[in-house]
Motif scaffolding. Structure first.
Motif, PDB file in Angstrom:
ATOM      1  N   ARG A   5       0.829  -1.189   0.000  1.00 42.22           N
ATOM      2  CA  ARG A   5       0.000   0.000   0.000  1.00 42.22           C
ATOM      3  C   ARG A   5       0.876   1.257   0.000  1.00 42.22           C
ATOM      4  O   ARG A   5       1.899   1.320   0.684  1.00 42.22           O
ATOM      5  N   PRO A   6       0.480   2.278  -0.776  1.00 43.88           N
ATOM      6  CA  PRO A   6       1.263   3.514  -0.820  1.00 43.88           C
ATOM      7  C   PRO A   6       1.368   4.159   0.549  1.00 43.88           C
ATOM      8  O   PRO A   6       0.473   4.042   1.391  1.00 43.88           O
ATOM      9  N   HIS A   7       2.488   4.845   0.759  1.00 33.85           N
ATOM     10  CA  HIS A   7       2.734   5.535   2.024  1.00 33.85           C
ATOM     11  C   HIS A   7       2.982   7.009   1.726  1.00 33.85           C
ATOM     12  O   HIS A   7       3.731   7.345   0.814  1.00 33.85           O
ATOM     13  N   ILE A   8       2.331   7.897   2.484  1.00 29.41           N
ATOM     14  CA  ILE A   8       2.487   9.340   2.299  1.00 29.41           C
ATOM     15  C   ILE A   8       3.175   9.917   3.529  1.00 29.41           C
ATOM     16  O   ILE A   8       2.769   9.644   4.667  1.00 29.41           O
ATOM     17  N   ALA A   9       4.238  10.707   3.304  1.00 32.64           N
ATOM     18  CA  ALA A   9       5.000  11.275   4.413  1.00 32.64           C
ATOM     19  C   ALA A   9       5.365  12.721   4.098  1.00 32.64           C
ATOM     20  O   ALA A   9       5.531  13.096   2.932  1.00 32.64           O
ATOM     21  N   PRO A  10       5.502  13.564   5.134  1.00 27.34           N
ATOM     22  CA  PRO A  10       5.947  14.947   4.904  1.00 27.34           C
ATOM     23  C   PRO A  10       7.406  14.978   4.477  1.00 27.34           C
ATOM     24  O   PRO A  10       8.201  14.131   4.867  1.00 27.34           O
ATOM     25  N   LEU A  25       5.521   4.149  -3.546  1.00 31.68           N
ATOM     26  CA  LEU A  25       4.814   3.048  -4.191  1.00 31.68           C
ATOM     27  C   LEU A  25       5.757   1.859  -4.312  1.00 31.68           C
ATOM     28  O   LEU A  25       6.958   2.039  -4.561  1.00 31.68           O
ATOM     29  N   ALA A  26       5.234   0.664  -4.175  1.00 27.26           N
ATOM     30  CA  ALA A  26       6.059  -0.532  -4.323  1.00 27.26           C
ATOM     31  C   ALA A  26       5.248  -1.628  -4.994  1.00 27.26           C
ATOM     32  O   ALA A  26       4.091  -1.886  -4.623  1.00 27.26           O
ATOM     33  N   ARG A  27       5.859  -2.254  -5.997  1.00 28.30           N
ATOM     34  CA  ARG A  27       5.196  -3.356  -6.693  1.00 28.30           C
ATOM     35  C   ARG A  27       6.227  -4.150  -7.487  1.00 28.30           C
ATOM     36  O   ARG A  27       7.098  -3.567  -8.140  1.00 28.30           O
ATOM     37  N   GLU A 124      -3.718   1.630  -5.146  1.00 30.51           N
ATOM     38  CA  GLU A 124      -2.810   0.603  -4.646  1.00 30.51           C
ATOM     39  C   GLU A 124      -1.449   0.647  -5.313  1.00 30.51           C
ATOM     40  O   GLU A 124      -0.426   0.430  -4.666  1.00 30.51           O
ATOM     41  N   ASP A 125      -1.418   0.976  -6.613  1.00 21.41           N
ATOM     42  CA  ASP A 125      -0.162   0.956  -7.358  1.00 21.41           C
ATOM     43  C   ASP A 125       0.145   2.272  -8.054  1.00 21.41           C
ATOM     44  O   ASP A 125       0.962   2.320  -8.971  1.00 21.41           O
ATOM     45  N   SER A 126      -0.513   3.397  -7.650  1.00 21.50           N
ATOM     46  CA  SER A 126      -0.288   4.655  -8.347  1.00 21.50           C
ATOM     47  C   SER A 126      -0.621   5.845  -7.469  1.00 21.50           C
ATOM     48  O   SER A 126      -1.341   5.728  -6.469  1.00 21.50           O
TER      49      SER A 126
END
Length: 317
Positions: A5-10, A25-27, A124-126
């Motif tokens: 799952r994508p991760h959002i960080a400052p 993103l990871a796949r 999930e992937d973008s």
């Protein structure tokens, strides 16, 4: 194939006070980081390689100075516009001459890479980033509503889709401006480049196309077969006469890795000025707004601009 799952960080604070974020993103063995500032590809890694294949920094402040353009979406019109002028809807417009006071480079000083985009969708992937380029910014008509979607396909290749719509007739022809390295060394001596082009654009002292396409045969620009990239490349290779379906553009490789670039664009600018990385920029040919014989950069109300490029890095067997 595994998808995380994508991760959002400052990541920092933009000059206008808005928050700069990074989405990871990871796949399928590929992990990328995309920054909202400039819609920038911050980091690109594949399994079995312990360094990023895109040049970048862990410090946001670097992107306000020495790393401007690195990994970013540049435009509204990538590359150079001669004299900082272009005709649109019967008028000759004056643009921001941000290169030696003579030409407009990558849209000027308030261009797409110098703005903080917003995250409009995360799947999930973008991740999809969005930006409104205001009317008159840098001299370009608008407003233009732009999206840049970075996604990873089932093989782990990176797909970049750029779309745009305008309220007024304008020119729009952006490009991805990442610097690639496949061995992490300080120069490109261990790399070979192949470009699917029979011709290129010679340039004048301002790096504006001097005439039309010229054959690559018999010149240092002949990369139809793999060879080390020349140290002074900053030229457009003519892939085809107009924008079209996704097709091979170039291969960049070492003995260990291969980067395959496909694009819908009619040209690819190859720039080796940063000797520790190479820029491979799918785009419309430079100075197209002033050259009716070149692929068009025009965009009108009611039209939707679309650009797609695919970047696939694989281990060589």
């Amino acid at each position: 194939m595994v998808t995380t799952r994508p991760h959002i960080a400052p990541f920092g604070t933009a000059p206008d006070g808005t928050a700069v974020e990074v989405v990871t993103l990871a796949r399928a063995g590929t992990t990328v980081q995309v920054m909202t500032w400039g819609a920038t590809l911050l980091d690109y890694r594949i399994e079995g390689v312990d360094f990023s294949l895109i040049l970048g920094s862990a410090r946001f402040e670097d992107y306000l100075g020495p790393l401007c353009h690195y990994g970013a979406i540049v435009g509204p019109v990538a590359n150079r516009i001669a004299g900082g002028q272009m005709p649109v809807a019967g008028r000759l417009l004056t643009l921001d001459r941000n290169e030696a006071g003579r030409t407009t480079l990558h849209g000027g000083s308030a261009a797409l890479d110098a703005r903080n985009w917003r995250v409009s969708a995360v799947e999930e992937d973008s991740v999809t980033l969005a930006l409104t380029h205001p009317d008159g910014c840098g001299g370009f008509p608008g407003p233009v509503e732009i999206t840049a979607r970075y996604g990873l396909d089932a093989s782990g290749a990176l797909i970049l889709d750029i779309t745009a719509e305008t309220a007024r007739e304008t020119c729009f022809a952006p490009a991805f401006h990442g610097y690639w390295t496949l061995d992490g060394r300080a120069d490109l001596s261990g790399h070979r480049l192949t470009v699917a082009a029979e011709s290129y654009l010679p340039v004048d002292a301002d790096k504006i196309p001097a005439g039309g396409p010229a054959p690559v045969a018999g010149t240092v620009f002949d990369h139809r077969q793999p060879r080390p990239p020349a140290a002074t490349l900053d030229h457009n290779f003519c892939l085809r006469p107009a924008r079209g379906p996704l097709a091979p553009a170039c291969l960049f490789e070492t003995d260990r890795l291969r980067l395959a670039v496909e694009t819908t664009e009619p040209g690819v600018q190859v720039y080796t000025g940063q000797q520790h990385g190479i820029a491979l920029e799918p785009q419309v040919w430079p100075d197209s707004p002033n050259r009716p014989d070149f692929p068009s950069a025009g965009l009108r109300p009611g039209e939707t601009y679309r650009q797609t490029s695919r970047f696939a890095v694989t281990h060589k067997t």
